[in-house]
Design a protein around this motif. Structure first.
Motif: not given
Length: 330
Positions: A257-267, A323-326
């Motif tokens: 989920x963290x990977x998907x969020x970073x891929x989507x522009x978050x983090x 980096x992405x929030x955990x």
């Protein structure tokens, strides 16, 4: 020895700070602000393609969030530290009150003590720090092992010696470098190019990483290092080490989920120009520490995604870290 113990107690007494913005709440948990002040995603091609190839992923379902034990940093407290170090100047606010500075002469050289008001981080500058870190002539630097011992001896002398775990994990890197170059004309093209004659380090940085529950502390406020210069002299130390205490366990999102969020522009991450493809080869958990000039109330876990950047032709360009929030939002 009593003087050293007092220094340690005083530094612990002021070494704290505060934090920012994402609310987490649950049926059995009060709402608190756990947001992280990530730098904005910047640089490179924002349409970069991501690929997850990491095989060993974290499996934790929850992690402890820590509360920062904030205490007030005052000129009076800094004045007391300065006196113990032998600095006889006056502690005064500088840089619009973000730091408190104290200057004087001790241990055979000029010293400047700086303490960040928002975090309690400390910096001690010895002598003409700028000239030492970037000398006009090639410096005589100690070996890495010698530099490590010089740093440990210095930190022990001022009662800031790291733990055994941190000492074992310390690394020695080039703190800066100079290059001697000359200009040469290429006959075929008529262009003038630079050629390097010699490149050498200007000083060494002995860096001590911080661990929380076996996870590396990351972020702009994760700093603890000693800079060693010509002849093995210590030029400065910086120690950003907020004191923390356990708060409570929080559910964390999955690494996928963290990977998907970073891929989507978050983090957060910074891409080099020309990066067209990022291969994520490692995902691990860490704890984020805010900048030394920011308030922080809680230290929360983050996912650290590491890999490699490639250009449009598939050529490797440089290493990648994102980096992405955990903590999982409710």
């Amino acid at each position: 020895m009593k003087r050293l113990i007092v220094i340690s107690l005083l530094l612990v007494a002021i070494g704290i700070g505060g934090f920012s913005a994402l609310t987490h709440s649950g049926s059995d948990q009060e709402s608190i602000d756990l947001g992280i002040s990530f730098p904005n995603i910047a640089g490179g091609n924002q349409n970069v393609a991501f690929e997850l190839v990491a095989s060993r992923l974290p499996t934790q379902h929850d992690l402890m969030v820590y509360r920062v034990k904030n205490r007030e940093v005052t000129p009076a407290a800094v004045q007391e530290i300065g006196k113990i170090l032998g600095i006889d100047g006056e502690a005064l606010p500088v840089e619009d009150g973000k730091k408190i500075s104290m200057m004087g002469y001790s241990r055979g050289q000029s010293l400047q003590l700086l303490v960040w008001v928002d975090s309690g981080a400390i910096e001690l500058r010895c002598g003409d720090t700028g000239a030492q870190l970037y000398p006009s002539l090639k410096p005589d630097l100690p070996s890495n092992e010698q530099a490590k011992q010089i740093a440990l001896d210095f930190l022990e002398d001022i009662a800031l010696l790291p733990s055994n775990e941190e000492i074992k994990a310390c690394e020695i890197v080039n703190g800066g470098s100079y290059s001697q170059v000359y200009l040469e004309m290429v006959e075929e093209t008529g262009k003038v190019i630079e050629k390097t004659v010699e490149e050498y380090p200007t000083h060494l940085l002995v860096r001590f990483p911080r661990m929380i529950d076996g996870h590396l502390v990351v972020g702009p406020g994760a700093k603890f290092g000693v800079r060693i210069t010509d002849g093995g002299e210590v030029a400065s130390i910086v120690r950003a080490w907020r004191n923390i205490e356990p708060y409570k366990d929080f559910e964390v999102k999955s690494p996928e989920e963290a990977y998907k969020q970073l891929e989507g522009g978050l983090g957060s991450h910074s891409l080099p120009p020309g990066c067209a493809h990022v291969s994520i080869q490692e995902i691990e958990l860490g704890y984020w520490m805010e900048s030394m000039d920011e308030q922080q109330d809680y230290v929360a876990p983050v996912y650290v995604l590491k890999g490699k950047c490639f250009d449009e032709d598939g050529n490797y360009t440089e290493e990648y870290t994102g980096y992405c929030e955990a903590v999982k939002k409710s």
